[in-house]
Design a protein around this motif. Structure first.
Motif, PDB file in Angstrom:
ATOM      1  N   LYS A   1     -18.327  -8.029  30.558  1.00  0.00           N
ATOM      2  CA  LYS A   1     -19.408  -6.719  31.124  1.00  0.00           C
ATOM      3  C   LYS A   1     -19.150  -6.819  32.350  1.00  0.00           C
ATOM      4  CE  LYS A   1     -23.894  -6.425  30.648  1.00  0.00           C
ATOM      5  NZ  LYS A   1     -25.954  -6.620  30.404  1.00  0.00           N
ATOM      6  N   GLU A   2     -19.478  -7.941  33.284  1.00  0.00           N
ATOM      7  CA  GLU A   2     -18.977  -8.379  34.853  1.00  0.00           C
ATOM      8  C   GLU A   2     -17.557  -7.315  34.894  1.00  0.00           C
ATOM      9  OE1 GLU A   2     -19.414 -11.904  36.855  1.00  0.00           O
ATOM     10  OE2 GLU A   2     -20.828 -12.365  35.074  1.00  0.00           O
ATOM     11  N   ARG A   3     -16.608  -7.825  34.692  1.00  0.00           N
ATOM     12  CA  ARG A   3     -15.963  -6.410  34.742  1.00  0.00           C
ATOM     13  C   ARG A   3     -16.062  -5.535  35.188  1.00  0.00           C
ATOM     14  NH1 ARG A   3     -10.719  -6.284  31.605  1.00  0.00           N
ATOM     15  NH2 ARG A   3     -11.670  -4.382  30.840  1.00  0.00           N
ATOM     16  N   GLU A   4     -17.034  -3.840  33.844  1.00  0.00           N
ATOM     17  CA  GLU A   4     -16.925  -3.314  33.833  1.00  0.00           C
ATOM     18  C   GLU A   4     -17.992  -2.825  34.792  1.00  0.00           C
ATOM     19  OE1 GLU A   4     -15.690  -0.768  32.147  1.00  0.00           O
ATOM     20  OE2 GLU A   4     -14.937  -2.833  31.054  1.00  0.00           O
ATOM     21  N   THR A   5     -19.013  -3.876  35.630  1.00  0.00           N
ATOM     22  CA  THR A   5     -20.173  -4.049  36.235  1.00  0.00           C
ATOM     23  C   THR A   5     -19.627  -3.536  37.869  1.00  0.00           C
ATOM     24  OG1 THR A   5     -21.410  -4.769  35.481  1.00  0.00           O
ATOM     25  CG2 THR A   5     -22.060  -4.472  37.225  1.00  0.00           C
ATOM     26  N   LEU A   6     -18.287  -4.346  37.757  1.00  0.00           N
ATOM     27  CA  LEU A   6     -17.933  -4.191  38.925  1.00  0.00           C
ATOM     28  C   LEU A   6     -16.887  -3.325  39.535  1.00  0.00           C
ATOM     29  CD1 LEU A   6     -16.891  -5.901  41.632  1.00  0.00           C
ATOM     30  CD2 LEU A   6     -15.298  -6.467  40.079  1.00  0.00           C
TER      31      LEU A   6
ATOM     32  N   GLY B   1     -17.522  -0.307  37.669  1.00  0.00           N
ATOM     33  CA  GLY B   1     -18.560   1.044  37.767  1.00  0.00           C
ATOM     34  C   GLY B   1     -19.171   0.757  38.931  1.00  0.00           C
ATOM     35  N   SER B   2     -19.515  -0.480  40.031  1.00  0.00           N
ATOM     36  CA  SER B   2     -20.017  -0.071  41.167  1.00  0.00           C
ATOM     37  C   SER B   2     -18.765   0.092  42.265  1.00  0.00           C
ATOM     38  CB  SER B   2     -20.080  -1.938  41.623  1.00  0.00           C
ATOM     39  OG  SER B   2     -21.493  -2.280  41.061  1.00  0.00           O
ATOM     40  N   LEU B   3     -17.302  -0.203  41.976  1.00  0.00           N
ATOM     41  CA  LEU B   3     -16.439   0.741  43.117  1.00  0.00           C
ATOM     42  C   LEU B   3     -15.899   2.003  42.767  1.00  0.00           C
ATOM     43  CD1 LEU B   3     -13.637  -2.183  42.701  1.00  0.00           C
ATOM     44  CD2 LEU B   3     -15.169  -2.143  44.945  1.00  0.00           C
ATOM     45  N   LEU B   4     -16.426   2.394  41.750  1.00  0.00           N
ATOM     46  CA  LEU B   4     -16.871   3.969  41.148  1.00  0.00           C
ATOM     47  C   LEU B   4     -17.530   4.903  41.764  1.00  0.00           C
ATOM     48  CD1 LEU B   4     -15.033   3.754  38.057  1.00  0.00           C
ATOM     49  CD2 LEU B   4     -13.652   4.214  39.516  1.00  0.00           C
ATOM     50  N   LYS B   5     -18.067   3.868  41.620  1.00  0.00           N
ATOM     51  CA  LYS B   5     -19.755   4.699  42.328  1.00  0.00           C
ATOM     52  C   LYS B   5     -19.498   4.799  44.072  1.00  0.00           C
ATOM     53  CE  LYS B   5     -23.672   3.390  39.770  1.00  0.00           C
ATOM     54  NZ  LYS B   5     -24.410   2.810  39.603  1.00  0.00           N
ATOM     55  N   VAL B   6     -19.049   4.081  44.738  1.00  0.00           N
ATOM     56  CA  VAL B   6     -19.050   3.915  46.070  1.00  0.00           C
ATOM     57  C   VAL B   6     -18.391   5.475  46.989  1.00  0.00           C
ATOM     58  CG1 VAL B   6     -18.137   2.572  48.084  1.00  0.00           C
ATOM     59  CG2 VAL B   6     -19.040   1.459  46.341  1.00  0.00           C
ATOM     60  N   ASN B   7     -17.353   5.509  46.089  1.00  0.00           N
ATOM     61  CA  ASN B   7     -16.304   6.342  46.505  1.00  0.00           C
ATOM     62  C   ASN B   7     -14.971   6.721  45.278  1.00  0.00           C
ATOM     63  OD1 ASN B   7     -14.615   8.079  47.428  1.00  0.00           O
ATOM     64  ND2 ASN B   7     -13.976   6.899  48.964  1.00  0.00           N
ATOM     65  N   LYS B   8     -15.800   7.721  44.359  1.00  0.00           N
ATOM     66  CA  LYS B   8     -15.232   8.536  43.424  1.00  0.00           C
ATOM     67  C   LYS B   8     -13.579   8.951  43.556  1.00  0.00           C
ATOM     68  CE  LYS B   8     -18.976   8.988  40.504  1.00  0.00           C
ATOM     69  NZ  LYS B   8     -19.855   9.321  39.590  1.00  0.00           N
ATOM     70  N   THR B   9     -12.469   8.495  44.976  1.00  0.00           N
ATOM     71  CA  THR B   9     -11.957   9.238  44.472  1.00  0.00           C
ATOM     72  C   THR B   9     -10.541   8.568  44.145  1.00  0.00           C
ATOM     73  OG1 THR B   9     -11.626   7.616  46.469  1.00  0.00           O
ATOM     74  CG2 THR B   9     -12.008   9.392  47.312  1.00  0.00           C
ATOM     75  N   ALA B  10      -9.242   9.315  44.219  1.00  0.00           N
ATOM     76  CA  ALA B  10      -8.045   9.105  43.391  1.00  0.00           C
ATOM     77  C   ALA B  10      -8.061   7.132  43.872  1.00  0.00           C
ATOM     78  CB  ALA B  10      -6.906   9.903  43.843  1.00  0.00           C
ATOM     79  N   SER B  11      -8.136   7.176  45.200  1.00  0.00           N
ATOM     80  CA  SER B  11      -7.764   5.299  45.870  1.00  0.00           C
ATOM     81  C   SER B  11      -8.764   4.660  45.131  1.00  0.00           C
ATOM     82  CB  SER B  11      -7.895   5.307  46.863  1.00  0.00           C
ATOM     83  OG  SER B  11      -7.104   6.320  47.870  1.00  0.00           O
ATOM     84  N   THR B  12     -10.400   5.174  45.078  1.00  0.00           N
ATOM     85  CA  THR B  12     -10.942   3.699  44.380  1.00  0.00           C
ATOM     86  C   THR B  12     -10.788   3.467  42.663  1.00  0.00           C
ATOM     87  OG1 THR B  12     -12.448   5.017  45.850  1.00  0.00           O
ATOM     88  CG2 THR B  12     -13.040   3.547  44.317  1.00  0.00           C
TER      89      THR B  12
ATOM     90  N   GLN C   1     -12.906 -19.769  33.332  1.00  0.00           N
ATOM     91  CA  GLN C   1     -12.835 -19.905  34.922  1.00  0.00           C
ATOM     92  C   GLN C   1     -12.252 -19.125  36.327  1.00  0.00           C
ATOM     93  OE1 GLN C   1     -13.020 -24.395  34.643  1.00  0.00           O
ATOM     94  NE2 GLN C   1     -14.627 -24.939  33.781  1.00  0.00           N
ATOM     95  N   ARG C   2     -11.296 -18.876  35.174  1.00  0.00           N
ATOM     96  CA  ARG C   2      -9.908 -18.266  37.347  1.00  0.00           C
ATOM     97  C   ARG C   2     -10.124 -16.508  36.954  1.00  0.00           C
ATOM     98  NH1 ARG C   2      -4.552 -17.850  33.694  1.00  0.00           N
ATOM     99  NH2 ARG C   2      -4.006 -16.483  35.001  1.00  0.00           N
ATOM    100  N   ALA C   3     -11.107 -16.309  35.777  1.00  0.00           N
ATOM    101  CA  ALA C   3     -11.621 -14.649  35.666  1.00  0.00           C
ATOM    102  C   ALA C   3     -12.588 -14.950  36.668  1.00  0.00           C
ATOM    103  CB  ALA C   3     -12.002 -14.708  34.080  1.00  0.00           C
ATOM    104  N   ALA C   4     -13.952 -15.656  36.007  1.00  0.00           N
ATOM    105  CA  ALA C   4     -15.058 -16.073  36.318  1.00  0.00           C
ATOM    106  C   ALA C   4     -14.933 -16.112  38.390  1.00  0.00           C
ATOM    107  CB  ALA C   4     -15.755 -17.324  36.433  1.00  0.00           C
ATOM    108  N   GLY C   5     -13.994 -16.730  38.734  1.00  0.00           N
ATOM    109  CA  GLY C   5     -12.953 -16.944  40.089  1.00  0.00           C
ATOM    110  C   GLY C   5     -12.551 -15.810  40.470  1.00  0.00           C
ATOM    111  N   ILE C   6     -11.714 -14.901  39.650  1.00  0.00           N
ATOM    112  CA  ILE C   6     -11.859 -13.456  40.123  1.00  0.00           C
ATOM    113  C   ILE C   6     -13.110 -12.863  41.204  1.00  0.00           C
ATOM    114  CG2 ILE C   6     -10.181 -11.584  40.092  1.00  0.00           C
ATOM    115  CD1 ILE C   6      -8.606 -13.402  38.492  1.00  0.00           C
ATOM    116  N   ILE C   7     -13.929 -12.982  39.768  1.00  0.00           N
ATOM    117  CA  ILE C   7     -15.010 -11.486  39.822  1.00  0.00           C
ATOM    118  C   ILE C   7     -16.062 -11.757  41.570  1.00  0.00           C
ATOM    119  CG2 ILE C   7     -17.336 -11.587  38.813  1.00  0.00           C
ATOM    120  CD1 ILE C   7     -15.702 -11.626  36.018  1.00  0.00           C
ATOM    121  N   ARG C   8     -15.974 -13.687  41.188  1.00  0.00           N
ATOM    122  CA  ARG C   8     -16.873 -14.317  42.493  1.00  0.00           C
ATOM    123  C   ARG C   8     -16.346 -13.933  44.110  1.00  0.00           C
ATOM    124  NH1 ARG C   8     -17.737 -18.646  39.276  1.00  0.00           N
ATOM    125  NH2 ARG C   8     -15.603 -19.996  39.811  1.00  0.00           N
TER     126      ARG C   8
END
Length: 481
Positions: free
Chosen positions: A240-245, A247-258, A309-316
């Motif tokens: 869920k945190e991954r999807e939220t992250l 989603g936030s990136l896509l919301k900032v700039n809906k471009t091909a690069s993002t 913990q590795r996944a959580a660390g990447i998210i943080r």
């Protein structure tokens, strides 16, 4: 009196049979944990022994010379005691093949010995013989359960230990009555009431120990369900945190690069989450097969925790990068961190027959965020592994060097692969640029971003003998204090 004694045995047989059928029905509906076969086999033999013994009492004429069915019943009692002791041993360690063979042989010997005692000895000698053997197995059970309770406390194991102690007490009491009483019994009616009482009490305690084992198994199922639910919830939270992250990136700039950047981040996260998913499937498979020993269970759960913990660390790390949060840093022993990262990459390194050469000075300390620097090291080592996989080199080698250089700590990670194509060298650390056909161009950009925000620098140069050497510099935590 015969009818009353037989009734006692039949009642206990019915109770144990009900327990056996109830557990078997529950057994078929569960996949996470299966009841131990030693215990179920022991309970089956005990039911058969009680039923045969009860039937034999109704027809016996001379208790000093009973029928052959008493040899069968007592052999089943002995077999049940053997299997229950093996169950208790299996709680702490695997039962070896020599132990199994020796106990199976002992059952055959018991049949021969008791048949001889049935024909040649008295009721008193046979009773003493059975009490001594029973006492040995009860003591064995108590010893094994006590060891298990030290490593895995359980109220049900406490009840089983108490029941086994009571069994030992009543078996010893029966032995004392036979020895002290100097009895000569030939009819059922001549058996002293206190001896009957101790015999029935011993069988009741035996039934209670089977019930305690059944409750212990149910306790294990509840714990397995809880752990599985907890691990699934942790995975769902990370997803869920991954999807939220993303989603936030896509919301900032809906471009091909993002969009490409979001996919790259998902790719970074899929490694630990995918490993967690495989471990969960492996854990469920072992649980369903009933082959999960405590050491393997601990190893799988430790691996799951490390991957989460590795996944959580990447998210943080990504959160702080894109929100420009202040780096949460601590004093890190670089040598210890390198060892930790190599342990994560060890399966891949071993599978690809890659040699690791370490040259690390002592007392290398940097002030940094441990999770972020671990991500940098893991990316660089994984890149080196992937470069060597596609290389034609026969002796594949990764060299890791770390040392003090003035007021800085210089780390180098080199491989003897085919190196970096010239066309990619000028854009190597740029976002969404990759030298690999399957790469997303996030790894080296993220490495540079993390190292730079920690006040360090990262670069590369050709490695002597072929390949590439990445150079990472950090301020020396000791020199900067």
């Amino acid at each position: 009196m015969k009818l009353m004694l037989a009734l006692y045995f039949f009642i206990l047989a019915i109770i144990q049979m009900g327990l056996l059928f109830g557990i078997y029905h529950y057994y078929r509906s569960q996949n996470l944990a299966r009841p131990n076969l030693y215990w179920m086999s022991s309970l089956t033999l005990s039911v058969m022994a009680l039923a045969i013994f009860g039937g034999g009492i109704l027809t016996i004429e001379d208790i000093a010379r009973p029928e052959f069915n008493f040899t069968i019943a007592n052999t089943f009692f002995y077999g049940a005691a053997v299997l229950q002791a093996l169950f208790c041993q299996s709680l702490n360690r695997d039962v070896g093949k020599p132990v199994k063979i020796s106990l199976v042989v002992s059952i055959a010997l018991f049949l021969v010995i008791f048949e001889w005692l049935r024909n040649e000895s008295t009721f008193e000698i046979r009773t003493a013989f059975m009490c001594v053997l029973a006492g040995f197995f009860y003591a064995w059970q108590i010893f094994e359960v006590r060891i298990k309770r030290k490593t895995a406390p359980s109220s049900q194991l406490i009840y089983m230990q108490y029941a086994s102690v009571a069994e030992l007490f009543f078996a010893t009491g029966r032995l004392a009555i036979v020895i002290v009483g100097s009895l000569s019994i030939r009819q059922v009616e001549q058996i002293p009431q206190i001896l009957i009482l101790f015999t029935i009490a011993q069988l009741v305690m035996n039934t209670l120990s089977y019930i305690a084992i059944g409750s212990y198994w149910a306790e294990l199922i509840a714990y397995s369900n809880y752990k599985s639910s907890q691990e699934n919830q942790e995975i769902k939270t990370l997803l869920k945190e991954r999807e939220t992250l993303i989603g936030s990136l896509l919301k900032v700039n809906k471009t091909a690069s993002t969009g490409a950047l979001s996919a790259a981040i998902a790719h970074e996260l899929n490694q630990p989450l995918g490993a967690s998913s495989l471990n969960i499937q492996f854990l469920q498979k072992k649980l369903s097969e009933g082959q999960l020993d405590p050491m393997l269970q601990k190893e799988i759960l430790d691996t799951l925790l490390a991957d989460n913990q590795r996944a959580a660390g990447i998210i943080r790390s990504l959160r702080s990068i894109f929100s420009d949060e202040k780096v949460d840093s601590t004093k890190i022993d670089l040598a210890e961190l390198i060892e930790a990262v190599l342990s994560i990459a060890k399966p891949e390194i071993t599978a690809k027959s890659i040699q690791i050469v370490l040259s690390i000075e002592p007392h290398l300390f940097i002030q940094a965020n441990r999770g972020e620097i671990q991500q940098v090291l893991l990316n660089l080592i994984n890149n080196a592994i992937q470069a060597l996989v596609t290389s034609s080199q026969l002796a594949k080698k990764i060299t890791i060097d770390a040392r003090h250089v003035g007021s800085a700590v210089l780390l180098s990670i080199a491989d003897n692969g085919d190196g970096i194509p010239k066309a990619s060298q000028d854009h190597l650390f740029e976002l969404l640029t990759s030298t690999k056909s399957s790469g997303m161009g996030l790894g080296l950009w993220l490495c540079k971003h993390i190292v730079t925000r920690h006040g360090g620098s990262i670069g590369f140069e050709p490695n002597d003998g072929g390949g590439v050497k990445f150079l990472v510099s950090f301020p020396d935590a000791i020199g900067s204090t």
